[in-house]
Design an enzyme around this catalytic site. Structure first.
Site, PDB file in Angstrom:
ATOM      1  N   ARG A 131      21.958  76.881  16.044  1.00 13.39           N
ATOM      2  CA  ARG A 131      21.625  77.728  14.904  1.00 13.39           C
ATOM      3  C   ARG A 131      22.702  77.551  13.834  1.00 13.39           C
ATOM      4  NH1 ARG A 131      17.202  77.959  16.532  1.00 13.39           N
ATOM      5  NH2 ARG A 131      15.973  79.762  17.190  1.00 13.39           N
ATOM      6  N   GLU A 135      19.393  79.099   5.738  1.00 12.17           N
ATOM      7  CA  GLU A 135      18.196  78.272   5.527  1.00 12.17           C
ATOM      8  C   GLU A 135      17.181  78.980   4.623  1.00 12.17           C
ATOM      9  OE1 GLU A 135      16.662  77.207   9.379  1.00 12.17           O
ATOM     10  OE2 GLU A 135      18.543  76.302   9.991  1.00 12.17           O
ATOM     11  N   HIS A 194      15.662  71.531   9.850  1.00 10.15           N
ATOM     12  CA  HIS A 194      15.373  72.339  11.040  1.00 10.15           C
ATOM     13  C   HIS A 194      14.071  71.890  11.692  1.00 10.15           C
ATOM     14  CE1 HIS A 194      16.006  76.544  13.027  1.00 10.15           C
ATOM     15  NE2 HIS A 194      15.569  75.646  13.901  1.00 10.15           N
TER      16      HIS A 194
END
Length: 313
Positions: free
Chosen positions: A232, A261, A279
């Site tokens: 993450r 993000e 991602h």
């Protein structure tokens, strides 16, 4: 089950949306002009929330939904779900482990190769016509490099097995030493970083692991070291990462996740020793379908009073 209201905060996967619409009364929060009002209007009918790595169920949402029974996450990570609040209220929580392990581990190896062998930069070199003016510079070998892994869970172990095929020695850090592995254990992330050439972040995001890769860790990894983050974004102190790369204190980075993000530090865009992905760790057609089927299976099991397929809470 068509009358059961399921709330989806953001768009996630077209197949999942279609199947949810077939089986439940799907409420798409992102389509509502006034989201707080939308939740208030449907609060007494929503019995399930489908979340993912970007949006789940925080304490405020849980408190606003008095009939909420289950949160089914379209991801393995559940850092966007307030697990303590769910436990307090007896709300079940599920995720999608195992089915995405292979894809994420594959991508980690791909990032290692891409950074060390400068695959993206080499591709641009050919496309721009520069090859006609001379060969591309020499890069760095991957095979035989020592790989350190933060978090030797399902994904961490899958990365280790793949790296071993490249004759890479494996070492790791986790909260406790694993008795069932031959890999070298280090009791701190700094020690791990000091003793490896490639550092992979593969642990869950918790308050304890937030910024687990900080300035001290980056300095320990050093100017020839490479950081790979398939965990993450908040695992890594992003401003410190930018500084370490620009100043040459860190050799390179392969990133699939970021702290805010979809915002990515623009300072990274011009660095050839950095590979940036949006991602996409589990983003294959095959795996996303399996993940969606797990979400659907967990919801159907819950509302049929059957055992959950992948219970967390």
């Amino acid at each position: 089950m068509e009358s059961i209201c399921v709330l989806m905060p953001i768009p996630m996967n077209s197949y999942l949306e279609q199947e949810l619409q077939k089986r439940f009364n799907l409420l798409k929060l992102w389509t509502a002009p006034q989201k707080p009002q939308f939740i208030k209007e449907h609060a007494d009918s929503i019995r399930a929330v489908v979340g993912n790595s970007a949006a789940g169920a925080d304490a405020e949402l849980i408190e606003a939904l008095p009939r909420l029974e289950i949160v089914s996450s379209f991801s393995v990570g559940v850092d966007k779900i307030n697990l303590a609040k769910c436990r307090e209220k007896g709300i079940r929580v599920t995720n999608t482990p195992d089915v995405l392990t292979e894809d994420v581990a594959d991508l980690a190896i791909g990032l290692m190769l891409a950074v060390l062998r400068r695959l993206c930069e080499s591709d641009r070199y050919v496309r721009s016509g520069k090859w006609k003016r001379g060969d591309y510079k020499l890069t760095t070998k991957f095979s035989g490099k020592t790989v350190g892994i933060i978090g030797l869970g399902r994904i961490g172990m899958a990365v280790a097995k793949r790296a071993e095929a490249f004759n890479c020695p494996i070492c790791y850090y986790s909260r406790t030493e694993k008795s069932d592995t031959k890999y070298k254990y280090y009791p701190s992330v700094v020690e791990l970083a000091s003793n490896c050439q490639i550092l992979v972040v593969a642990c869950p995001l918790t308050e304890e692991t937030r910024h687990i890769v900080n300035r001290e860790v980056m300095n320990a990894l050093g100017p020839k070291g490479v950081l790979i983050n398939i965990g993450r974004g908040p695992h890594v102190d992003e401003p410190e990462l930018v500084s370490a790369l620009i100043e040459g204190r860190l050799g390179g980075a392969g990133l699939d996740v970021y702290e805010h993000e979809p915002e990515v530090p623009e300072e990274l865009f011009g660095l050839e020793n950095v590979v940036l992905l949006p991602h996409v760790g589990s983003a294959t057609v095959e795996t996303r379908k399996e993940m969606a089927d797990l979400v659907l299976g967990n919801l159907e099991a819950h509302f049929s009073n059957k055992p959950l397929l992948t219970p967390l809470v």
